[in-house]
Enzyme design. Structure first.
Site, PDB file in Angstrom:
ATOM      1  N   ARG A  32       0.806  -1.225   0.000  1.00  0.00           N
ATOM      2  CA  ARG A  32       0.000   0.000   0.000  1.00  0.00           C
ATOM      3  C   ARG A  32       0.838   1.273   0.000  1.00  0.00           C
ATOM      4  NH1 ARG A  32      -3.835  -1.032   4.875  1.00  0.00           N
ATOM      5  NH2 ARG A  32      -2.369  -2.700   5.339  1.00  0.00           N
ATOM      6  N   LYS A  39       9.114  -0.746   2.003  1.00  0.00           N
ATOM      7  CA  LYS A  39       8.466   0.075   3.042  1.00  0.00           C
ATOM      8  C   LYS A  39       9.416   0.467   4.166  1.00  0.00           C
ATOM      9  CE  LYS A  39       5.239  -1.585   6.053  1.00  0.00           C
ATOM     10  NZ  LYS A  39       3.856  -2.003   6.410  1.00  0.00           N
ATOM     11  N   GLY A  97       4.602 -15.461   5.870  1.00  0.00           N
ATOM     12  CA  GLY A  97       4.001 -15.096   7.151  1.00  0.00           C
ATOM     13  C   GLY A  97       5.034 -14.744   8.208  1.00  0.00           C
ATOM     14  N   ARG A 352      26.928  25.451   0.754  1.00  0.00           N
ATOM     15  CA  ARG A 352      27.085  24.074   0.285  1.00  0.00           C
ATOM     16  C   ARG A 352      28.220  23.390   1.053  1.00  0.00           C
ATOM     17  NH1 ARG A 352      27.829  25.161  -5.715  1.00  0.00           N
ATOM     18  NH2 ARG A 352      28.346  22.944  -5.705  1.00  0.00           N
ATOM     19  N   ASN A 396      36.754  42.042   3.481  1.00  0.00           N
ATOM     20  CA  ASN A 396      35.414  42.322   2.965  1.00  0.00           C
ATOM     21  C   ASN A 396      35.392  42.098   1.461  1.00  0.00           C
ATOM     22  OD1 ASN A 396      32.679  43.678   3.771  1.00  0.00           O
ATOM     23  ND2 ASN A 396      33.276  44.587   1.822  1.00  0.00           N
ATOM     24  N   ASN A 405      35.957  29.469 -10.267  1.00  0.00           N
ATOM     25  CA  ASN A 405      36.786  28.345  -9.821  1.00  0.00           C
ATOM     26  C   ASN A 405      36.926  27.226 -10.843  1.00  0.00           C
ATOM     27  OD1 ASN A 405      34.068  27.721  -9.613  1.00  0.00           O
ATOM     28  ND2 ASN A 405      34.308  26.475  -7.778  1.00  0.00           N
ATOM     29  N   TYR A 406      36.175  27.304 -11.930  1.00  0.00           N
ATOM     30  CA  TYR A 406      36.047  26.136 -12.804  1.00  0.00           C
ATOM     31  C   TYR A 406      36.509  26.482 -14.209  1.00  0.00           C
ATOM     32  CZ  TYR A 406      33.573  22.047 -14.769  1.00  0.00           C
ATOM     33  OH  TYR A 406      33.237  20.875 -15.393  1.00  0.00           O
TER      34      TYR A 406
HETATM   35  C1  UD1 Z   1       0.898  -8.115  12.225  1.00  0.00           C
HETATM   36  C2  UD1 Z   1       0.296  -9.050  13.266  1.00  0.00           C
HETATM   37  C3  UD1 Z   1      -0.897  -8.373  13.897  1.00  0.00           C
HETATM   38  C4  UD1 Z   1      -0.488  -7.059  14.512  1.00  0.00           C
HETATM   39  C5  UD1 Z   1       0.194  -6.185  13.462  1.00  0.00           C
HETATM   40  C6  UD1 Z   1       0.793  -4.976  14.116  1.00  0.00           C
HETATM   41  C7  UD1 Z   1       0.725 -11.297  12.454  1.00  0.00           C
HETATM   42  C8  UD1 Z   1       0.125 -12.504  11.835  1.00  0.00           C
HETATM   43  N1  UD1 Z   1      -0.106 -10.259  12.654  1.00  0.00           N
HETATM   44  O1  UD1 Z   1      -0.088  -7.960  11.236  1.00  0.00           O
HETATM   45  O2  UD1 Z   1      -1.471  -9.183  14.890  1.00  0.00           O
HETATM   46  O3  UD1 Z   1      -1.601  -6.376  15.041  1.00  0.00           O
HETATM   47  O4  UD1 Z   1       1.279  -6.896  12.838  1.00  0.00           O
HETATM   48  O5  UD1 Z   1       1.265  -4.077  13.151  1.00  0.00           O
HETATM   49  O6  UD1 Z   1       1.884 -11.288  12.774  1.00  0.00           O
HETATM   50  N2  UD1 Z   1       6.910  -9.780   7.462  1.00  0.00           N
HETATM   51  C9  UD1 Z   1       7.975 -10.560   7.066  1.00  0.00           C
HETATM   52  N3  UD1 Z   1       7.743 -11.727   6.415  1.00  0.00           N
HETATM   53  C10 UD1 Z   1       6.503 -12.169   6.171  1.00  0.00           C
HETATM   54  C11 UD1 Z   1       5.400 -11.395   6.578  1.00  0.00           C
HETATM   55  C12 UD1 Z   1       5.640 -10.193   7.237  1.00  0.00           C
HETATM   56  O7  UD1 Z   1       9.118 -10.176   7.275  1.00  0.00           O
HETATM   57  O8  UD1 Z   1       6.374 -13.242   5.585  1.00  0.00           O
HETATM   58  C13 UD1 Z   1       7.152  -8.510   8.168  1.00  0.00           C
HETATM   59  C14 UD1 Z   1       6.621  -7.303   7.452  1.00  0.00           C
HETATM   60  O9  UD1 Z   1       7.610  -6.749   6.627  1.00  0.00           O
HETATM   61  C15 UD1 Z   1       6.278  -6.369   8.608  1.00  0.00           C
HETATM   62  C16 UD1 Z   1       5.932  -7.310   9.744  1.00  0.00           C
HETATM   63  O10 UD1 Z   1       6.470  -8.560   9.406  1.00  0.00           O
HETATM   64  O11 UD1 Z   1       7.372  -5.571   9.009  1.00  0.00           O
HETATM   65  C17 UD1 Z   1       4.448  -7.439   9.954  1.00  0.00           C
HETATM   66  O12 UD1 Z   1       3.872  -7.933   8.780  1.00  0.00           O
HETATM   67  P1  UD1 Z   1       2.501  -7.374   8.240  1.00  0.00           P
HETATM   68  O13 UD1 Z   1       2.149  -8.082   7.008  1.00  0.00           O
HETATM   69  O14 UD1 Z   1       2.538  -5.896   8.199  1.00  0.00           O
HETATM   70  O15 UD1 Z   1       1.530  -7.891   9.398  1.00  0.00           O
HETATM   71  P2  UD1 Z   1       0.161  -7.282   9.783  1.00  0.00           P
HETATM   72  O16 UD1 Z   1      -0.857  -7.814   8.876  1.00  0.00           O
HETATM   73  O17 UD1 Z   1       0.254  -5.847   9.948  1.00  0.00           O
HETATM   74 CA    CA Z   2       1.581  -4.128   9.405  1.00  0.00          CA
END
Ligand code: UD1
Ligand code: CA
Length: 521
Positions: A32, A39, A97, A352, A396, A405-406
């Site tokens: 988003r 991000k 996840g 600068r 002054n 300079n260039y």
């Molecule tokens: C997550 C939590 C949610 C919480 C929220 C707070 C889970 C399942 N849910 O949801 O309960 O309220 O954060 O902001 O954890 N990321 C990875 N690898 C992945 C997936 C995510 O590194 O496979 C990282 C993302 O870059 C991010 C963080 O984990 O920095 C959280 O992931 P995001 O997808 O934003 O989770 P939310 O849906 O916000």
């Molecule tokens: Ca999040």
């Protein structure tokens, strides 16, 4: 979900609280944000989102800090090498996840014991004190897992903390998997946790993907551990603002305003005057000393330091710039500059990199400087460019001068001595030197060195063609004015006025003709 962890193994697995691992989750794309930049690399008052999170975890002095990277991995790795080279990036090729991400992270730290702190990479307002309090609560309670929670006005999109009848944590439920009743809860999971690493590893091995997104949820660890009879806990954040995540640029702007207010309030409480806190944006990396005054519409960025009693603003941007005690910088832009004590800059100056103003030096209106040292009490008051130059003390530089300079290929240096007075509208064609106490005439193009104490005149001789306008422009308003002046002069002119030298303007060092005039100041 209710897979049991073997309770008999619990006793020998006592934490060693001193050894800590921090895991930062930063593999997500942040769809988003609609950005080519991952991000976690978006900037927010002096640090990236990721930089803020690492800074919040810094005081834990973790043995190992693992950052899970995925989307834009190369960019994130490069950023880590720059800001936190002691961290270990671990690649999560596919974002399956948050639970999957932590599992991969722990694979990289087989030796980890004690507490592991997991932080989502997108919670930049998190304060170190809050992380420390979470860890302290977790370790002193001997919990297997502790989640940071907060009551928020709008829980949309966040995981909810579901408690049992006794008020204990039952599970964490993602909004998309929640019942209507659970969605009504306003206590949310902030995405910041402390775990006992051994029990975390065990539970991670049992995660399912049986949820709306088909992902391994880190949050499911809490239900698993609880069902196994392990102690799980909730630690409440003192201020929900700290737990705000960032999913799009509107939220990022909201976080920026909140952080601005926090930073400004902090400086005001230490004795800095901020005249309009709503239009003053100070990076978290900046230092401002007591009794400095920051006027409206001012941005202080990077490694900027503003000394005591200095005035900065209005309408000023300073990047990596040092402003000495009692100096003033008004309606100006400076990058990588050093402004000495009681020096003055602007209005409308552009400093600068490697511009260095000594004590009481002045760079005035519509002046640009670069790689220029301006000695104590020396002044470049108006409309000039000073590049690749050294100016001594108490000299002054006349208005509208250019340090040339260039040569089209290389840059060359100009040196002006101390107590020099250079005329208005000079070109100093580098490399060239003007000695101590030397003068130059207005309108000079200085191509060769001027010895100390000399007056250099390097311009065409003036020639007045008498009566030219009356002859060549007869009938014009100019000719009529000239005619009237001639008639007035023949009637009323005093001998003194007739004898006056040709005048070259009241504010210039004029050369031999009127060398007694002062230079522009
Ligand atoms: C997550 C939590 C949610 C919480 C929220 C707070 C889970 C399942 N849910 O949801 O309960 O309220 O954060 O902001 O954890 N990321 C990875 N690898 C992945 C997936 C995510 O590194 O496979 C990282 C993302 O870059 C991010 C963080 O984990 O920095 C959280 O992931 P995001 O997808 O934003 O989770 P939310 O849906 O916000
Ligand atoms: Ca999040």
């Amino acid at each position: 979900m209710a897979a049991r962890l073997s309770p008999s193994r619990r006793e020998p697995l006592v934490s060693q609280p001193r050894l800590r691992t921090v895991v930062v989750l930063a593999a997500g794309e942040g769809k988003r944000m609609k950005s080519a930049l991952p991000k976690v690399l978006h900037p927010l008052l002096g640090r990236t989102l990721l930089g803020h999170v690492l800074a919040a975890a810094e005081p834990l002095r973790a043995d190992r800090t693992v950052v899970v990277v995925g989307h834009g991995a190369e960019q994130v790795r490069a950023h880590l090498a720059e800001i936190a080279s002691e961290t270990t990036p671990v690649l999560q090729e596919r974002q399956l996840g948050t639970g999957h991400a932590v599992r991969i992270a722990l694979d990289a730290v087989a030796e980890a014991t004690g507490t592991v702190v997991v932080i989502n990479g997108d919670v930049p307002l998190l304060r170190p004190e809050t992380v420390a309090a979470l860890v302290e609560a977790h370790e002193s309670a001997g919990a297997a897992a502790t989640v940071l929670a907060a009551e928020v006005p709008d829980p949309t999109g966040l995981g909810r903390i579901v408690r049992d009848a006794a008020g204990r944590l039952a599970q964490i439920v993602e909004e998309r998997d929640a019942t209507a009743e659970q969605r009504g809860l306003r206590e949310i999971n902030a995405g910041i946790y402390a775990f006992d690493v051994v029990r975390l590893r065990e539970a991670l091995g049992k995660l399912s993907t049986d949820n709306d997104q088909g992902e391994e949820y880190l949050t499911d660890v809490f239900g698993l551990l609880r069902d196994a009879g392990e102690p799980v806990a909730v630690h409440c954040a003192p201020d929900h603002v700290e737990t705000l995540g960032c999913n799009d640029r509107v939220e990022l702007a909201g976080l920026r305003r909140l952080l601005r207010d926090r930073v400004n309030e902090g400086w005001m409480r230490t004795g800095v005057s901020i005249l309009d806190p709503h239009t003053t944006w100070i990076d978290v990396t900046v230092t401002v000393e007591r009794d400095a005054v920051i006027d409206q519409n001012t941005q202080l960025q990077g490694a900027t330091v503003v000394g005591t009693g200095a005035l900065v603003g209005p309408d000023t941007t300073l990047v990596d710039t040092t402003v000495g005690a009692g100096a003033s910088v008004v309606r100006s832009h400076a990058v990588g500059a050093e402004v000495g004590p009681q020096a003055s800059v602007g209005p409308y100056a552009y400093l600068r990199p490697q511009s260095r103003l000594a004590r009481k030096a002045k760079v005035g209106t519509f002046v640009e400087t670069k790689k220029a040292t301006i000695g104590e009490g020396s002044k470049v008051p108006h409309l000039s460019y000073v590049g690749d130059a050294t100016i001594g003390e108490h000299s002054n530089i006349g208005a509208a001068s250019v340090f040339v300079n260039y040569d089209g290929v290389r840059k060359h240096h100009t040196t002006i001595g101390s107590h020099a007075r250079t005329g208005a509208d000079n070109m100093f064609v580098a490399p060239v030197r003007v000695g101590d106490g030397a003068y130059t005439a207005a309108g000079s193009v200085i191509v060769s060195d001027v010895p100390p104490g000399a007056m250099a005149v390097a311009r065409g001789q003036q020639r007045n063609v008498e009566g030219w306008v009356l002859r060549k422009r007869a009938g014009t308003a100019a000719a009529e004015a000239a005619q009237r002046a001639r008639e007035d002069a023949s009637g009323t002119a005093s001998p003194a006025r007739e004898g006056e030298p040709i005048h070259e303007g009241p504010e210039t060092v004029g050369g031999p003709v009127n060398a007694g005039d002062t230079a522009t100041e």
